[in-house]
Design an enzyme around this catalytic site. Structure first.
Site, mmCIF file in Angstrom:
data_model
loop_
_atom_site.group_PDB
_atom_site.id
_atom_site.type_symbol
_atom_site.label_atom_id
_atom_site.label_comp_id
_atom_site.label_asym_id
_atom_site.label_seq_id
_atom_site.Cartn_x
_atom_site.Cartn_y
_atom_site.Cartn_z
ATOM 1 N N ASN A 40 23.983 47.810 66.211
ATOM 2 C CA ASN A 40 25.386 46.905 66.516
ATOM 3 C C ASN A 40 24.577 46.458 67.752
ATOM 4 O OD1 ASN A 40 27.453 45.788 65.795
ATOM 5 N ND2 ASN A 40 28.431 46.965 67.024
ATOM 6 N N SER A 41 23.707 45.706 68.185
ATOM 7 C CA SER A 41 23.115 45.028 69.030
ATOM 8 C C SER A 41 21.910 44.596 69.596
ATOM 9 C CB SER A 41 23.392 45.806 70.244
ATOM 10 O OG SER A 41 22.424 46.652 70.612
ATOM 11 N N ASP A 64 18.387 56.791 69.349
ATOM 12 C CA ASP A 64 18.844 57.257 68.710
ATOM 13 C C ASP A 64 20.316 58.555 68.601
ATOM 14 O OD1 ASP A 64 20.225 58.007 64.341
ATOM 15 O OD2 ASP A 64 21.178 58.162 66.756
ATOM 16 N N PHE A 87 29.811 54.648 75.567
ATOM 17 C CA PHE A 87 30.716 53.275 74.849
ATOM 18 C C PHE A 87 29.804 53.821 73.662
ATOM 19 C CE2 PHE A 87 32.469 50.832 77.566
ATOM 20 C CZ PHE A 87 31.314 51.162 78.468
ATOM 21 N N ALA A 88 28.677 54.375 73.121
ATOM 22 C CA ALA A 88 27.655 54.403 71.508
ATOM 23 C C ALA A 88 28.750 55.026 70.882
ATOM 24 C CB ALA A 88 26.664 55.157 71.912
ATOM 25 N N SER A 132 40.992 54.715 72.132
ATOM 26 C CA SER A 132 41.083 53.225 71.318
ATOM 27 C C SER A 132 42.761 53.654 71.681
ATOM 28 C CB SER A 132 40.404 52.759 70.160
ATOM 29 O OG SER A 132 41.270 52.353 69.842
ATOM 30 N N TYR A 139 38.076 55.472 61.114
ATOM 31 C CA TYR A 139 37.385 55.530 62.959
ATOM 32 C C TYR A 139 38.074 56.038 63.675
ATOM 33 C CZ TYR A 139 37.547 52.585 67.182
ATOM 34 O OH TYR A 139 37.479 52.071 68.402
ATOM 35 N N LYS A 179 38.184 58.232 67.676
ATOM 36 C CA LYS A 179 38.283 59.165 68.629
ATOM 37 C C LYS A 179 39.775 59.662 69.200
ATOM 38 C CE LYS A 179 36.124 55.195 69.309
ATOM 39 N NZ LYS A 179 35.376 55.138 70.812
ATOM 40 N N PHE A 216 43.099 48.299 74.685
ATOM 41 C CA PHE A 216 43.794 47.646 74.012
ATOM 42 C C PHE A 216 42.466 46.785 72.731
ATOM 43 C CE2 PHE A 216 48.770 48.766 73.969
ATOM 44 C CZ PHE A 216 47.845 50.178 74.789
ATOM 45 N N LEU A 257 39.588 39.504 64.995
ATOM 46 C CA LEU A 257 40.433 37.816 65.417
ATOM 47 C C LEU A 257 39.519 36.812 66.175
ATOM 48 C CD1 LEU A 257 42.672 36.628 64.375
ATOM 49 C CD2 LEU A 257 43.915 37.133 66.870
ATOM 50 N N PHE A 263 46.491 37.308 58.409
ATOM 51 C CA PHE A 263 46.976 38.508 57.763
ATOM 52 C C PHE A 263 48.799 38.894 58.063
ATOM 53 C CE2 PHE A 263 42.728 38.477 56.318
ATOM 54 C CZ PHE A 263 42.378 39.122 57.500
#
Ligand code: WQD
Length: 334
Positions: A35-36, A58, A80-81, A124, A149, A153, A177, A199, A217
């Site tokens: 994703n990068s 991976d 973070f991964a 999160s 997801y 977390k 946040f 967003l 939304f």
């Protein structure tokens, strides 16, 4: 001091690598580039003039993870991964449980084997669901996750906490946040792949004419203007919180083996607030229309950051306008 940053070429990871290098840490990045892109590494080097070590691994490949830890002495890990798209996680739960949980377990096992005991975990505000009381403190009850997801977390925090109880592992979970914006060098920023789910990238792509119109939304929420409220924090302020948290562990100033901190601005902004702030900050008109609510969205979330302010000595410094200006500059660069 050598810090491993997993997912270090991602949005928050890359900004954290920059701040770590600015603080004189030696950084090694593990990223699977799912994703990068490797260009992010050039951006980091261009900003700091330092080349972090990079391994394309991976973390689901247990033997590769084990070999890495055998040949690298690490003082601390910032993890973070993970896959992080809420909507995608609803459609592909097993991909999320495999990628976010298995990798955490392998990481913890290898850290234990190699007596590496300092971990910062990327958590999160999603763990709170729709909190009953606002602003949200770390004492707010953890509600049943609204998405796989969010569940990864919650589970991640529990797996780490259970491990601290039977080992010397010291961990801090930072509950983010809504991270937005980009580095003021305009050399790194958010790189959403495909149609943006979040967003701000959708706002900047609409302003850039890549998207026809922004869909808002829902405007029938129980909020001042009817649109949902979030706590949008500049990614550089968020990155700096990781450095402070890592230093807390390295200097053994943590007060328990597992600590949790909300990292936000403490201020709530509605979707319409963001649109207005973007138009003012960037002198751009934004084309938007009100659409039905998005399934799974909560009404309002913003942080009580007292604990991070007092315990970490961390405070967000950049404003919503700073974030929206940096996001727009980054978009124009793409
Ligand atoms: C923000 C607001 C949308 C897009 C997500 C993750 C969370 C964390 C932060 C990782 C909501 C509205 C959005 C659009 C819109 N990520 N919106 N039109 O859902 O608060 O949180 O990012 O940790 O885990 O869930 O962020 O940016 O998707 O949405 O009106 O095109 O903007 O409804 O109210 P969210 P978001």
């Amino acid at each position: 001091m050598k810090i491993l940053v997993t997912g270090g070429l991602g949005f928050i990871g890359s900004h954290t690598v920059v701040e770590l290098q600015n603080e004189g840490f030696e950084v090694v990045i593990i990223d699977d580039l799912s994703n990068s892109t490797i260009d992010v590494l050039d951006g980091i080097i261009a900003i700091t003039n330092k080349k972090p070590e990079f391994h394309q691994i991976d973390l689901k490949d247990k033997s590769k993870v084990s070999n890495f830890f055998k040949s690298n002495k690490i003082d601390g890990v910032i993890h973070f991964a993970a896959s992080k798209a809420v909507g995608e996680s609803v459609n592909e739960p097993l991909k999320y449980y495999e990628n976010n949980i298995t990798t955490l377990i392998y990481l913890l096992q290898e850290m234990q084997k190699n007596k590496m005991n300092n971990l910062i975990f990327s958590s999160s505000c999603t763990v709170y669901g729709q909190a009953d009381e606002l602003p949200i403190t770390e004492k707010a009850p953890i509600k049943k996750a609204e998405s796989p997801y969010g569940n990864t977390k919650q589970m991640g925090e529990e797996i780490i906490e259970d491990t601290t109880k039977v080992s010397k592992l010291n961990a801090i979970a930072l509950r983010y946040f809504n991270p937005i914006g980009g580095h003021d060098s305009v050399l790194i920023g958010e790189l959403p792949i495909g149609v943006p789910q979040n967003l701000i990238p959708y706002v900047t792509q609409t302003a850039a004419g890549i998207r026809e119109c922004l869909s808002v939304f829902g405007d029938d929420y129980d909020t001042p203007d009817g649109t949902a409220v979030r706590d949008y924090i500049h990614v550089v302020d968020l990155a700096k919180a990781h450095i402070i948290a890592m230093k807390r562990l390295l200097s053994k100033n943590n007060k328990s083996q597992m600590e949790f901190f909300n990292i936000g601005t403490g201020k709530g902004s509605s979707v319409l607030d963001v649109i207005k702030a973007f138009e003012e900050a960037n002198n751009q008109k934004l084309n938007y229309k009100i659409e039905p609510r998005r399934v799974g969205d909560i009404t309002v979330a913003y942080a009580d950051t007292t604990l991070a302010n007092n315990e970490l000595g961390w405070q967000s410094e950049l404003t919503l306008q700073d974030s929206l200006r940096s996001a727009w500059l980054w978009q124009q660069k793409q």
